[in-house]
Design a protein around this motif. Structure first.
Motif, PDB file in Angstrom:
ATOM      1  N   TYR A  93      89.450  99.474 -32.769  1.00 42.87           N
ATOM      2  CA  TYR A  93      90.461  98.965 -33.430  1.00 42.87           C
ATOM      3  C   TYR A  93      90.494  97.787 -34.549  1.00 42.87           C
ATOM      4  O   TYR A  93      90.978  97.986 -35.297  1.00 42.87           O
ATOM      5  CB  TYR A  93      91.149  97.132 -32.666  1.00 42.87           C
ATOM      6  N   ARG A 125     102.653  90.840 -37.993  1.00 45.16           N
ATOM      7  CA  ARG A 125     102.337  90.984 -36.907  1.00 45.16           C
ATOM      8  C   ARG A 125     101.160  92.295 -35.698  1.00 45.16           C
ATOM      9  O   ARG A 125      99.980  92.193 -34.489  1.00 45.16           O
ATOM     10  CB  ARG A 125     103.428  91.218 -35.552  1.00 45.16           C
ATOM     11  N   ALA A 160      97.288  91.743 -34.368  1.00 52.33           N
ATOM     12  CA  ALA A 160      97.072  92.731 -32.553  1.00 52.33           C
ATOM     13  C   ALA A 160      95.692  93.319 -32.753  1.00 52.33           C
ATOM     14  O   ALA A 160      94.662  92.972 -31.919  1.00 52.33           O
ATOM     15  CB  ALA A 160      97.929  92.468 -32.299  1.00 52.33           C
ATOM     16  N   ARG A 161      95.717  93.855 -33.690  1.00 50.04           N
ATOM     17  CA  ARG A 161      94.568  94.842 -33.748  1.00 50.04           C
ATOM     18  C   ARG A 161      93.211  94.299 -34.308  1.00 50.04           C
ATOM     19  O   ARG A 161      92.129  94.679 -33.688  1.00 50.04           O
ATOM     20  CB  ARG A 161      94.557  95.975 -34.582  1.00 50.04           C
ATOM     21  N   LEU A 175      92.992  91.207 -33.229  1.00 48.46           N
ATOM     22  CA  LEU A 175      92.880  89.924 -32.410  1.00 48.46           C
ATOM     23  C   LEU A 175      91.496  91.124 -31.019  1.00 48.46           C
ATOM     24  O   LEU A 175      91.193  90.799 -30.187  1.00 48.46           O
ATOM     25  CB  LEU A 175      94.044  89.804 -31.665  1.00 48.46           C
ATOM     26  N   CYS A 176      91.860  92.156 -30.642  1.00 48.75           N
ATOM     27  CA  CYS A 176      91.504  93.396 -29.726  1.00 48.75           C
ATOM     28  C   CYS A 176      90.331  93.326 -30.436  1.00 48.75           C
ATOM     29  O   CYS A 176      89.432  93.741 -29.496  1.00 48.75           O
ATOM     30  CB  CYS A 176      92.703  94.713 -29.429  1.00 48.75           C
TER      31      CYS A 176
END
Length: 85
Positions: free
Chosen positions: A15, A50, A54-55, A57-58
């Protein structure tokens, strides 16, 4: 537990790499969707931010989970050593 931690670190690297690649190219595609529409950084109506959030955060979540699993694996090894004494 150590194998799961290694798998978590591999997910974090994946990620993180996709996030860095998207920052470098300025375009990102959704990873787990049936849509294959490219979101561009220069388009004000795109969901680029966004997807990037998200990436990251992952990547951070997988790295933290891998760290916690390694920490607990060490704790369990010490408990096992104390039990054998």
């Amino acid at each position: 537990m150590r194998l799961f931690a290694i798998a978590c670190f591999a997910g974090a690297i994946f990620y993180g790499w996709t996030a860095v690649d998207a920052l470098r190219s300025g375009a990102v595609r959704p990873l787990g969707s049936s849509s294959n529409v490219e979101q561009r950084r220069d388009d004000p109506n795109s969901k680029f931010a966004r997807f990037m959030f998200a990436r990251w955060l992952c990547a951070g979540g997988f790295a933290a989970l891998g760290g916690v699993m390694l920490w607990f694996a060490g704790r369990f090894d010490r408990l096992e050593d104390d039990a054998q004494k």
